[in-house]
Design a protein around this motif. Structure first.
Motif, mmCIF file in Angstrom:
data_model
loop_
_atom_site.group_PDB
_atom_site.id
_atom_site.type_symbol
_atom_site.label_atom_id
_atom_site.label_comp_id
_atom_site.label_asym_id
_atom_site.label_seq_id
_atom_site.Cartn_x
_atom_site.Cartn_y
_atom_site.Cartn_z
ATOM 1 N N ASP A 218 0.818 -1.203 0.000
ATOM 2 C CA ASP A 218 0.000 0.000 0.000
ATOM 3 C C ASP A 218 0.859 1.264 0.000
ATOM 4 O OD1 ASP A 218 -2.388 -1.382 -0.067
ATOM 5 O OD2 ASP A 218 -2.600 -1.445 2.120
ATOM 6 N N ALA A 219 2.017 1.198 0.648
ATOM 7 C CA ALA A 219 2.900 2.364 0.687
ATOM 8 C C ALA A 219 3.474 2.670 -0.694
ATOM 9 C CB ALA A 219 4.026 2.126 1.693
ATOM 10 N N VAL A 220 3.724 1.623 -1.480
ATOM 11 C CA VAL A 220 4.264 1.804 -2.834
ATOM 12 C C VAL A 220 3.197 2.351 -3.779
ATOM 13 C CG1 VAL A 220 5.210 0.596 -4.846
ATOM 14 C CG2 VAL A 220 5.999 0.011 -2.547
ATOM 15 N N ALA A 221 1.947 2.004 -3.514
ATOM 16 C CA ALA A 221 0.855 2.307 -4.442
ATOM 17 C C ALA A 221 0.251 3.677 -4.166
ATOM 18 C CB ALA A 221 -0.222 1.231 -4.350
ATOM 19 N N SER A 222 0.608 4.679 -4.961
ATOM 20 C CA SER A 222 -0.001 6.004 -4.846
ATOM 21 C C SER A 222 -1.434 5.951 -5.369
ATOM 22 C CB SER A 222 0.797 7.028 -5.663
ATOM 23 O OG SER A 222 2.138 7.077 -5.227
ATOM 24 N N PRO A 223 -2.336 6.672 -4.734
ATOM 25 C CA PRO A 223 -3.732 6.688 -5.212
ATOM 26 C C PRO A 223 -3.812 7.114 -6.676
ATOM 27 C CG PRO A 223 -3.567 7.714 -3.052
ATOM 28 C CD PRO A 223 -2.164 7.477 -3.510
ATOM 29 N N GLY A 225 -2.329 5.799 -9.145
ATOM 30 C CA GLY A 225 -1.098 5.590 -9.891
ATOM 31 C C GLY A 225 -1.020 4.232 -10.574
ATOM 32 N N THR A 227 0.933 1.539 -9.870
ATOM 33 C CA THR A 227 0.954 0.379 -8.986
ATOM 34 C C THR A 227 -0.442 0.065 -8.466
ATOM 35 O OG1 THR A 227 3.204 0.938 -8.308
ATOM 36 C CG2 THR A 227 2.000 -0.600 -6.914
ATOM 37 N N ARG A 228 -1.179 1.114 -8.065
ATOM 38 C CA ARG A 228 -2.521 0.880 -7.556
ATOM 39 C C ARG A 228 -3.407 0.259 -8.613
ATOM 40 N NH1 ARG A 228 -4.414 -0.858 -3.544
ATOM 41 N NH2 ARG A 228 -3.179 0.645 -2.340
#
Length: 266
Positions: A218-223, A225, A227-228
């Motif tokens: 979740d920390a890697v995944a920007s809203p 973005g 990764t999300r």
């Protein structure tokens, strides 16, 4: 530490190489019984029979499970003199070992292949073993990686399946991640190198972090973005969790089938 090893194939050989490299045992203190000589570290004694004199600190059973009765018939009397018996035989529980090898309470271990580089997992089951035997096994297994004891046989079964089959599943994931890169237009060699290094780095990061893997994702995944958007595919209807649950369940069920087959009279 003096070891007698009855059977020393791929997994037992990987463990032995790590034990010697870490200094927990010396080659000259290891006596291996194999049907034929294998490529083992220099100085390790290889023979067809156990020594006729002396007693080791630990006996390690590393033969194929279908060879258990033959091994017991030939070596049980000598093995009984050892203070600790450790078995790596998949599908053979403590009761099955106890009936064939009178003497100390047998300790069952389920290692996985990364033990060779000291980053493996060794699941251990021996609820009746005494403290001295537990200490000896802890000392022997410590250089192999994570050593986790399970008193509950059901938990031990799942842990052994998870750690034992998990590397193969992860290898398949790495290959699939690289294949996805190729499908997106990458060169095959580049995709393989990037996928391998990405997984290795992420695993080391997760192991060193105080946060859970879920929190790291979740920390890697920007809203909104990249990764999300990709995680949304894996998370939809718990797709990835469901796939891996079914995958591990299939492995566990096959392990139970194999154990049942070994209990049947020949």
């Amino acid at each position: 530490m003096r070891l007698w090893m009855i059977g020393c194939g791929n997994m037992a050989g990987a463990m032995l190489r790590r034990w010697i490299a870490s200094g927990v045992v010396q080659p000259g203190d290891v006596h291996v019984v194999n049907r034929s000589d294998r490529d083992l570290p220099a100085g390790v004694v290889q023979a067809r029979e156990l020594p006729s004199t002396g007693v080791p600190d630990i006996v390690v059973l590393g033969v194929k499970p279908q060879q258990l009765d033959e091994v017991a018939a030939r070596h049980a009397a000598r093995v009984a003199a050892a203070p600790v018996i450790v078995s790596m035989l998949a599908g053979v529980d403590a009761a099955g070992l106890r009936s064939r090898f009178p003497g100390p309470e047998p300790i069952v271990v389920m290692p996985n292949l990364p033990v060779e580089i000291g980053e493996g997992v060794v699941a251990v089951h021996a609820p009746e073993a005494d403290e001295a035997a537990r200490a000896s096994v802890d000392a022997l297994m410590a250089p192999l990686g994570l050593v986790r004891w399970f008193d509950d046989p059901a938990s031990f079964e799942v842990a052994g399946a998870l750690s034992g089959t998990g590397p193969a599943f992860l290898f398949r994931f790495i290959d699939a991640l690289a294949a996805a890169g190729v499908a997106g237009g990458m060169d095959r060699d580049d995709a393989a190198a990037v996928a391998m290094t990405t997984v290795a780095g992420a695993a080391r990061m997760a192991a060193a972090s105080e946060r859970t893997p879920a929190a790291l994702a979740d920390a890697v995944a920007s809203p909104g973005g990249m990764t999300r958007r990709g995680l949304n595919v894996l998370d939809a209807d718990a797709a990835l969790n469901g796939l891996l649950t079914r995958t591990l369940d299939a492995a566990i069920r096959r392990g139970r089938e194999m154990a049942e087959e070994r209990r049947r009279p020949v």
